[in-house]
Design an enzyme around this catalytic site. Sequence first.
Site, PDB file in Angstrom:
ATOM      1  CE1 TYR A   1       2.486  -8.631   5.451  1.00 44.91           C
ATOM      2  CE2 TYR A   1       3.187  -8.047   7.673  1.00 44.91           C
ATOM      3  CZ  TYR A   1       2.704  -7.678   6.431  1.00 44.91           C
ATOM      4  OH  TYR A   1       2.457  -6.372   6.166  1.00 44.91           O
TER       5      TYR A   1
ATOM      6  CB  SER B   1      -0.707   0.111   2.132  1.00 47.54           C
ATOM      7  OG  SER B   1      -0.285  -0.061   3.441  1.00 47.54           O
ATOM      8  CE  LYS B   2       5.530  -5.492   1.101  1.00 50.68           C
ATOM      9  NZ  LYS B   2       6.902  -5.891   1.215  1.00 50.68           N
ATOM     10  NE  ARG B   3       1.175   2.112   6.449  1.00 52.32           N
ATOM     11  CZ  ARG B   3       1.940   2.893   5.732  1.00 52.32           C
ATOM     12  NH1 ARG B   3       3.202   2.980   5.993  1.00 52.32           N
ATOM     13  NH2 ARG B   3       1.448   3.604   4.737  1.00 52.32           N
TER      14      ARG B   3
END
Length: 501
Positions: free
Chosen positions: A34, A272-274
């Site tokens: 994404y 964080s991409k999380r």
Amino acid sequence: MIKNLTCKMLIQRCFLRLLHIAPRVRFAPSPTGYLHLGGLRTALYNYLFAKSRGGVFILRIEDTDQTRKVEGSINALTNDLEWAGIECDEGPSKGGNFGPYVQSERLNIYQEYIEKLLANGSAYKCFCTERRLNILRRDAIRTQRIPKYDNKCRNLTPANIQEKIKAGTPYCIRFKLSSDCSSFEDLIFGGIAYDVSLNEGDPVVMKSDGYPTYHFANVVDDYLMGVTHVLRGVEWQISTTKHLLIYKAFGWTPPLFGHLPLIVNADGTKLSKRQSDVKVEDYRTKGIYPLALVNYITLSGGGFEHVVGEGIRLKTMDELADEFHIEKISSHPSRLNPDLLEECNRLELRRHLEDEKLTKSLILNLQNLIKNKYSSENLNVSEEHVRSVLLWATSRITRIEELVTPKFAFLWILPSNKNLEVNRNLFEKLVSDLENLEKFEQDSIKDNLKNFSAENGVKFPVLMKMLRSVLSGLNEGPSVSEMMQLLGKFQSLERIKAAIR
Ligand code: GLU
């Protein structure tokens, strides 16, 4: 207030174009998932830079690492950019004179340029096996050295090479690193010195499957596409001297480079991409408006004159482009302040409510949200009601999605008041009293209720508490008279009647 492009801005842009100093910049994402906030910031700043100088913004898809490619991500990425109002001038769906704009469709071009490097001695065939490279890596770790390729195949003789090719040994192409270009002037960070040859072995520029690596394809494409300024995330800064060596090997003039600092949380910690809200798509589904998100990024990312005490004002893309100055981008990490996003979204929501066409679509969106959330048949979703709620809510909410949270459920559905004990006689009287009230507005309702409590010997706060429960099923929230005005006379009375039925 949002203004349209002023005449001055237009003249300025035309002038710059005439001077032939219009830049060509690109956003070059890899379709590995994404679009996250950092990617959007890179795209946005490239776009603003191009627009501010009458230049061209290119979208290029860097999909040379086919193993990391995620199905559907090119579409998702393009949708996110379009949603944010970042339109490319050249790109995969837009076309242009420098295409194709997807790297996997340019393999023959890379092959042609690899041949040039091989011919001028800047690159060589490497036959080292994965096994040998692993051994090198493990040895380096064991002896606490930087793991890097030892450039062994640089020294193969033509005869050696012929022999291996004849035997069908697979090979990749490596680029010969040197200390020739070990510093450059970063548009944002200033002088950067990094001798890549001291820290890395010769990098692979073309893999054995015929696909180029990022470093090589990126340089070839930036050159062939006439890119004048490379603005990208700071994580690529360390690769720039490597890229400069490749430019030199071809005898090409490199573009200028500027690296955008890291985006971090308000407390300075890494994003964080999380964290799911880093995805642009998540902001969108949460009800954040594109212009709000774009303004939020620019407020955190710098690049604009900061007028102390000016307060927040939403700017259009044209205004942002006009006010953008690359030299104003700070090299310090950009701290995100989520409160600013809320504020930007509130401003955008208000702007929607000042425009009848936008208001109509807001009403429709909210009606759909309500219908999806509550299954009741008796939903109170008339256009008139939804409109008055929206106008009332602008100082209370930042996203319309908040209006379908339990706090506001009473606006749409009847509260469940199964165990509520109310004074029947008192409420019957109250119903006929309110029925006679002609002006059903907050102030008149309040006065009326005050008189009613005095005349009937019931303490005002006690009456309010009962009414609040009857009307909303909640213990707190907007004032009772405010709630009644919002619900309207009919709904308010229906709810009181329901409690004594
Ligand atoms: N494909 C790289 C990325 O996804 C682009 C880096 C660059 O802009 O040079 O970040």
